[in-house]
Design a protein around this motif. Sequence first.
Motif, PDB file in Angstrom:
ATOM      1  N   ASP A 174      -4.268 -37.829  18.106  1.00 25.25           N
ATOM      2  CA  ASP A 174      -4.608 -39.250  18.261  1.00 25.25           C
ATOM      3  C   ASP A 174      -3.889 -39.750  19.515  1.00 25.25           C
ATOM      4  O   ASP A 174      -2.969 -40.557  19.446  1.00 25.25           O
ATOM      5  CB  ASP A 174      -4.170 -40.031  17.021  1.00 25.25           C
ATOM      6  CG  ASP A 174      -4.603 -41.495  17.055  1.00 25.25           C
ATOM      7  OD1 ASP A 174      -5.545 -41.825  17.799  1.00 25.25           O
ATOM      8  OD2 ASP A 174      -3.980 -42.305  16.334  1.00 25.25           O
ATOM      9  N   ILE A 175      -4.330 -39.260  20.676  1.00 21.84           N
ATOM     10  CA  ILE A 175      -3.624 -39.505  21.925  1.00 21.84           C
ATOM     11  C   ILE A 175      -3.499 -40.993  22.225  1.00 21.84           C
ATOM     12  O   ILE A 175      -2.472 -41.460  22.731  1.00 21.84           O
ATOM     13  CB  ILE A 175      -4.304 -38.752  23.090  1.00 21.84           C
ATOM     14  CG1 ILE A 175      -4.066 -37.238  22.936  1.00 21.84           C
ATOM     15  CG2 ILE A 175      -3.786 -39.229  24.447  1.00 21.84           C
ATOM     16  CD1 ILE A 175      -4.731 -36.381  23.980  1.00 21.84           C
ATOM     17  N   ASP A 176      -4.519 -41.768  21.890  1.00 20.88           N
ATOM     18  CA  ASP A 176      -4.489 -43.206  22.147  1.00 20.88           C
ATOM     19  C   ASP A 176      -3.920 -44.014  20.981  1.00 20.88           C
ATOM     20  O   ASP A 176      -3.950 -45.252  21.014  1.00 20.88           O
ATOM     21  CB  ASP A 176      -5.889 -43.709  22.494  1.00 20.88           C
ATOM     22  CG  ASP A 176      -6.359 -43.200  23.850  1.00 20.88           C
ATOM     23  OD1 ASP A 176      -5.502 -42.826  24.672  1.00 20.88           O
ATOM     24  OD2 ASP A 176      -7.584 -43.177  24.096  1.00 20.88           O
ATOM     25  N   LEU A 177      -3.431 -43.335  19.952  1.00 13.72           N
ATOM     26  CA  LEU A 177      -2.809 -43.980  18.782  1.00 13.72           C
ATOM     27  C   LEU A 177      -3.713 -45.061  18.188  1.00 13.72           C
ATOM     28  O   LEU A 177      -3.272 -46.182  17.890  1.00 13.72           O
ATOM     29  CB  LEU A 177      -1.443 -44.573  19.169  1.00 13.72           C
ATOM     30  CG  LEU A 177      -0.434 -43.597  19.805  1.00 13.72           C
ATOM     31  CD1 LEU A 177       0.863 -44.312  20.131  1.00 13.72           C
ATOM     32  CD2 LEU A 177      -0.188 -42.396  18.906  1.00 13.72           C
ATOM     33  N   LYS A 178      -4.971 -44.697  17.967  1.00  5.90           N
ATOM     34  CA  LYS A 178      -5.955 -45.657  17.447  1.00  5.90           C
ATOM     35  C   LYS A 178      -6.075 -45.641  15.938  1.00  5.90           C
ATOM     36  O   LYS A 178      -6.609 -46.587  15.341  1.00  5.90           O
ATOM     37  CB  LYS A 178      -7.333 -45.382  18.074  1.00  5.90           C
ATOM     38  CG  LYS A 178      -7.459 -45.814  19.516  1.00  5.90           C
ATOM     39  CD  LYS A 178      -8.908 -45.700  19.983  1.00  5.90           C
ATOM     40  CE  LYS A 178      -9.095 -46.314  21.355  1.00  5.90           C
ATOM     41  NZ  LYS A 178     -10.521 -46.318  21.775  1.00  5.90           N
ATOM     42  N   PRO A 220      -5.499 -46.203  12.115  1.00  9.73           N
ATOM     43  CA  PRO A 220      -4.782 -47.271  11.415  1.00  9.73           C
ATOM     44  C   PRO A 220      -3.380 -46.824  11.001  1.00  9.73           C
ATOM     45  O   PRO A 220      -3.197 -45.734  10.448  1.00  9.73           O
ATOM     46  CB  PRO A 220      -5.657 -47.555  10.192  1.00  9.73           C
ATOM     47  CG  PRO A 220      -7.033 -47.132  10.607  1.00  9.73           C
ATOM     48  CD  PRO A 220      -6.839 -45.946  11.518  1.00  9.73           C
ATOM     49  N   GLY A 221      -2.394 -47.650  11.293  1.00 14.96           N
ATOM     50  CA  GLY A 221      -1.026 -47.368  10.915  1.00 14.96           C
ATOM     51  C   GLY A 221      -0.302 -46.382  11.801  1.00 14.96           C
ATOM     52  O   GLY A 221       0.865 -46.053  11.536  1.00 14.96           O
ATOM     53  N   ASN A 222      -0.955 -45.914  12.875  1.00 18.12           N
ATOM     54  CA  ASN A 222      -0.356 -44.873  13.704  1.00 18.12           C
ATOM     55  C   ASN A 222       0.312 -45.425  14.955  1.00 18.12           C
ATOM     56  O   ASN A 222       0.732 -44.662  15.816  1.00 18.12           O
ATOM     57  CB  ASN A 222      -1.416 -43.834  14.115  1.00 18.12           C
ATOM     58  CG  ASN A 222      -0.803 -42.510  14.530  1.00 18.12           C
ATOM     59  OD1 ASN A 222       0.259 -42.134  14.048  1.00 18.12           O
ATOM     60  ND2 ASN A 222      -1.473 -41.802  15.433  1.00 18.12           N
ATOM     61  N   PHE A 223       0.405 -46.740  15.066  1.00 17.77           N
ATOM     62  CA  PHE A 223       0.947 -47.344  16.280  1.00 17.77           C
ATOM     63  C   PHE A 223       2.225 -48.110  15.962  1.00 17.77           C
ATOM     64  O   PHE A 223       2.261 -48.948  15.066  1.00 17.77           O
ATOM     65  CB  PHE A 223      -0.076 -48.315  16.892  1.00 17.77           C
ATOM     66  CG  PHE A 223       0.355 -48.911  18.200  1.00 17.77           C
ATOM     67  CD1 PHE A 223      -0.029 -48.331  19.397  1.00 17.77           C
ATOM     68  CD2 PHE A 223       1.144 -50.046  18.240  1.00 17.77           C
ATOM     69  CE1 PHE A 223       0.370 -48.871  20.611  1.00 17.77           C
ATOM     70  CE2 PHE A 223       1.545 -50.601  19.449  1.00 17.77           C
ATOM     71  CZ  PHE A 223       1.153 -50.010  20.633  1.00 17.77           C
ATOM     72  N   ASN A 224       3.278 -47.809  16.702  1.00 20.99           N
ATOM     73  CA  ASN A 224       4.471 -48.646  16.724  1.00 20.99           C
ATOM     74  C   ASN A 224       5.097 -48.501  18.101  1.00 20.99           C
ATOM     75  O   ASN A 224       4.770 -47.593  18.865  1.00 20.99           O
ATOM     76  CB  ASN A 224       5.454 -48.283  15.609  1.00 20.99           C
ATOM     77  CG  ASN A 224       5.984 -46.871  15.737  1.00 20.99           C
ATOM     78  OD1 ASN A 224       6.707 -46.544  16.668  1.00 20.99           O
ATOM     79  ND2 ASN A 224       5.613 -46.011  14.781  1.00 20.99           N
ATOM     80  N   VAL A 225       6.003 -49.410  18.439  1.00 24.15           N
ATOM     81  CA  VAL A 225       6.478 -49.472  19.818  1.00 24.15           C
ATOM     82  C   VAL A 225       7.191 -48.196  20.242  1.00 24.15           C
ATOM     83  O   VAL A 225       7.000 -47.711  21.366  1.00 24.15           O
ATOM     84  CB  VAL A 225       7.372 -50.714  20.032  1.00 24.15           C
ATOM     85  CG1 VAL A 225       8.626 -50.657  19.172  1.00 24.15           C
ATOM     86  CG2 VAL A 225       7.733 -50.876  21.494  1.00 24.15           C
ATOM     87  N   PRO A 281       5.394 -52.561  23.975  1.00 22.69           N
ATOM     88  CA  PRO A 281       4.497 -53.355  23.114  1.00 22.69           C
ATOM     89  C   PRO A 281       5.127 -53.712  21.765  1.00 22.69           C
ATOM     90  O   PRO A 281       4.666 -53.288  20.701  1.00 22.69           O
ATOM     91  CB  PRO A 281       3.289 -52.434  22.954  1.00 22.69           C
ATOM     92  CG  PRO A 281       3.847 -51.052  23.041  1.00 22.69           C
ATOM     93  CD  PRO A 281       4.986 -51.137  24.036  1.00 22.69           C
ATOM     94  N   PHE A 282       6.186 -54.522  21.812  1.00 20.34           N
ATOM     95  CA  PHE A 282       6.835 -54.948  20.576  1.00 20.34           C
ATOM     96  C   PHE A 282       5.892 -55.769  19.699  1.00 20.34           C
ATOM     97  O   PHE A 282       6.062 -55.832  18.484  1.00 20.34           O
ATOM     98  CB  PHE A 282       8.084 -55.781  20.890  1.00 20.34           C
ATOM     99  CG  PHE A 282       9.260 -54.974  21.360  1.00 20.34           C
ATOM    100  CD1 PHE A 282       9.997 -54.213  20.475  1.00 20.34           C
ATOM    101  CD2 PHE A 282       9.619 -54.984  22.697  1.00 20.34           C
ATOM    102  CE1 PHE A 282      11.085 -53.475  20.912  1.00 20.34           C
ATOM    103  CE2 PHE A 282      10.705 -54.253  23.144  1.00 20.34           C
ATOM    104  CZ  PHE A 282      11.440 -53.497  22.257  1.00 20.34           C
ATOM    105  N   GLY A 283       4.915 -56.430  20.315  1.00 24.40           N
ATOM    106  CA  GLY A 283       4.016 -57.285  19.549  1.00 24.40           C
ATOM    107  C   GLY A 283       2.913 -56.555  18.821  1.00 24.40           C
ATOM    108  O   GLY A 283       2.018 -57.188  18.256  1.00 24.40           O
ATOM    109  N   GLY A 284       2.939 -55.216  18.819  1.00 19.50           N
ATOM    110  CA  GLY A 284       1.903 -54.448  18.142  1.00 19.50           C
ATOM    111  C   GLY A 284       0.771 -54.072  19.078  1.00 19.50           C
ATOM    112  O   GLY A 284       0.765 -54.410  20.260  1.00 19.50           O
TER     113      GLY A 284
END
Length: 331
Positions: free
Chosen positions: A173-177, A179-184, A115-118
């Motif tokens: 935060d298993i689903d990385l929900k 804010p700011g906790n998601f990157n590829v 998921p490079f697009g975020g």
Amino acid sequence: MVSHTEIQASNALINDATAPRTAVFVGGTAGIGQLTIRALVATDASVRIFIIGRKSAEERMNVFIQELRTTNPKAEIIWIEAEVSLLAETKRVCAVIKGKEAHVDLLFLTTGYAPFGGRKETTEGVEIAQSLEHYTRVLFILHLLPLLEKAEAPRVVSVLSGGMEMANIDLDDIDLKRPGNFNVMKAQTQYMALHTMVLEKLADQNPNVAFIHSWPGWVNTGNVKRGRDPNSFLSWLIWFTLEPLIWLFATSDDVSAQMHLFQCTSAAFGGRGIPWNGKPGVTSLGKETDGLFLVNKNCDCTPNAKVLAKLREEAQGKIWDHTQDVLRPYL
């Protein structure tokens, strides 16, 4: 390392008696799934193959399916259109298969992309790559296990990143929900660990089914292009940097197809299938049977023992419970 010659010799033994008679390919519209389907059909064995994919691939798949039928008139190819990032759609597709079949010999899972697009969510509120790489794959397994259990040598092959797991995953935060906790990179690290831990649990609960989590190495499937605007700067950067590297170092289509056909059929993994006189594969728990085989691009088993021991002790229970909670409404 299993040599390509050994793989070809094993695959040459696939016939009407030894082929997976009923196979379900989820993500067989391109890449490794499609390559493996073509290799299976080319054995000239009598097989029934379900191919599940999106509506946007249907026209292209009609051409591919006609090619398969010409290659092997004994092969029965059944197309099911579905958006399998959706858990409700996965449940519907499984109901269709269960209504048609008494058993399933092979479940082959390849859906997903980096998921490079975020972060992007499905209408069910699940991040799309996580749904494709973990949740819907597990849901397919859970729904089709009764049919797999009725087969003579049932097998589940999930192509993602077996043996590449890392222990630094986020259990809060298993689903990385957040804010700011998601990157590829974090997402891919998270998803591969989630998937291996759940597959290991399923393999332990279902010893009659051979489970393989495969890491194929680099294969030019086109997945690096998915999930982003093709005209964006990031797409241009990927085209300029990653794609030449993939082209340079990737496993060829034919080699990848034969490797995965070997994983689908050889007794090297679990003792059931095409007879194998080489070194037997070893599961993630160090056994030669009854477990999860983490298979790399050379068809060697890579138990990743130190990392998996840590994940098993600290994370597996939470991952299993969380996955069950997400999937429960669709079971």
